[in-house]
Design a protein around this motif. Structure first.
Motif, short mmCIF file in Angstrom:
data_model
loop_
_atom_site.label_atom_id
_atom_site.label_comp_id
_atom_site.label_asym_id
_atom_site.label_seq_id
_atom_site.Cartn_x
_atom_site.Cartn_y
_atom_site.Cartn_z
N ILE A 20 -29.68 -103.82 3.49
CA ILE A 20 -28.29 -104.19 3.76
C ILE A 20 -28.24 -105.66 4.12
N ASP A 21 -27.43 -106.40 3.38
CA ASP A 21 -27.30 -107.84 3.62
C ASP A 21 -26.40 -108.08 4.82
N GLY A 22 -26.50 -109.27 5.40
CA GLY A 22 -25.69 -109.55 6.57
C GLY A 22 -25.70 -111.01 6.96
N THR A 23 -24.96 -111.28 8.04
CA THR A 23 -24.86 -112.62 8.58
C THR A 23 -25.16 -112.58 10.07
N VAL A 24 -26.03 -113.48 10.50
CA VAL A 24 -26.32 -113.63 11.92
C VAL A 24 -25.19 -114.45 12.53
N ALA A 25 -24.57 -113.92 13.58
CA ALA A 25 -23.47 -114.63 14.23
C ALA A 25 -23.49 -114.32 15.72
N ASP A 26 -23.48 -115.37 16.52
CA ASP A 26 -23.53 -115.19 17.98
C ASP A 26 -22.28 -115.70 18.70
N THR A 27 -21.53 -116.58 18.05
CA THR A 27 -20.33 -117.13 18.69
C THR A 27 -19.08 -116.59 18.00
N ARG A 28 -17.94 -116.73 18.66
CA ARG A 28 -16.69 -116.28 18.07
C ARG A 28 -16.44 -116.97 16.72
N GLU A 29 -16.69 -118.27 16.65
CA GLU A 29 -16.45 -119.01 15.42
C GLU A 29 -17.33 -118.49 14.28
#
Length: 110
Positions: A20-29
């Motif tokens: 499953i592909d994805g995006t690492v994101a830690d901040t609201r932006e």
């Protein structure tokens, strides 16, 4: 593409191991940018319509950062459907589990 994950690094890597592909994101932006790309929300050029995932998986932490945008998207009834999964530390306090939501909606203990 059937599934896509947005969340913290470890969660995204775990899902990538299952294909499953994805995006690492830690901040609201970061979360909002990834969410807008995947859904095409807000006129952001992102995933071609034929490749829009059917299910968007958000970690609870990521979902908490874009709560209002997520609710607005769910009201449209369009794909992708959004599913929240617990983060690395388990369920966030104050969030209902799927079982709790079903119990509340149906009125029956599952």
């Amino acid at each position: 593409m059937n599934f896509y994950i947005i969340g913290q690094r470890e969660i995204v890597l775990a899902f990538k191991m299952t294909g499953i592909d994805g995006t690492v994101a830690d901040t609201r932006e970061q979360v909002l940018d990834a969410f807008n790309r995947v859904t095409g929300r807000g006129g952001v050029a992102g995933v071609p319509s034929e490749q829009i995932p059917r299910v968007l998986i958000l970690s609870e932490e990521a979902a908490a950062l874009i709560e209002q945008e997520e609710i607005e998207w769910q009201k449209t009834g369009k794909y992708p459907l959004i599913v929240e999964v617990p983060g690395l530390n388990g369920h966030m306090s104050g969030h209902k589990t799927l079982t709790d939501a079903i119990r509340e909606a149906v009125g029956v203990n599952v």
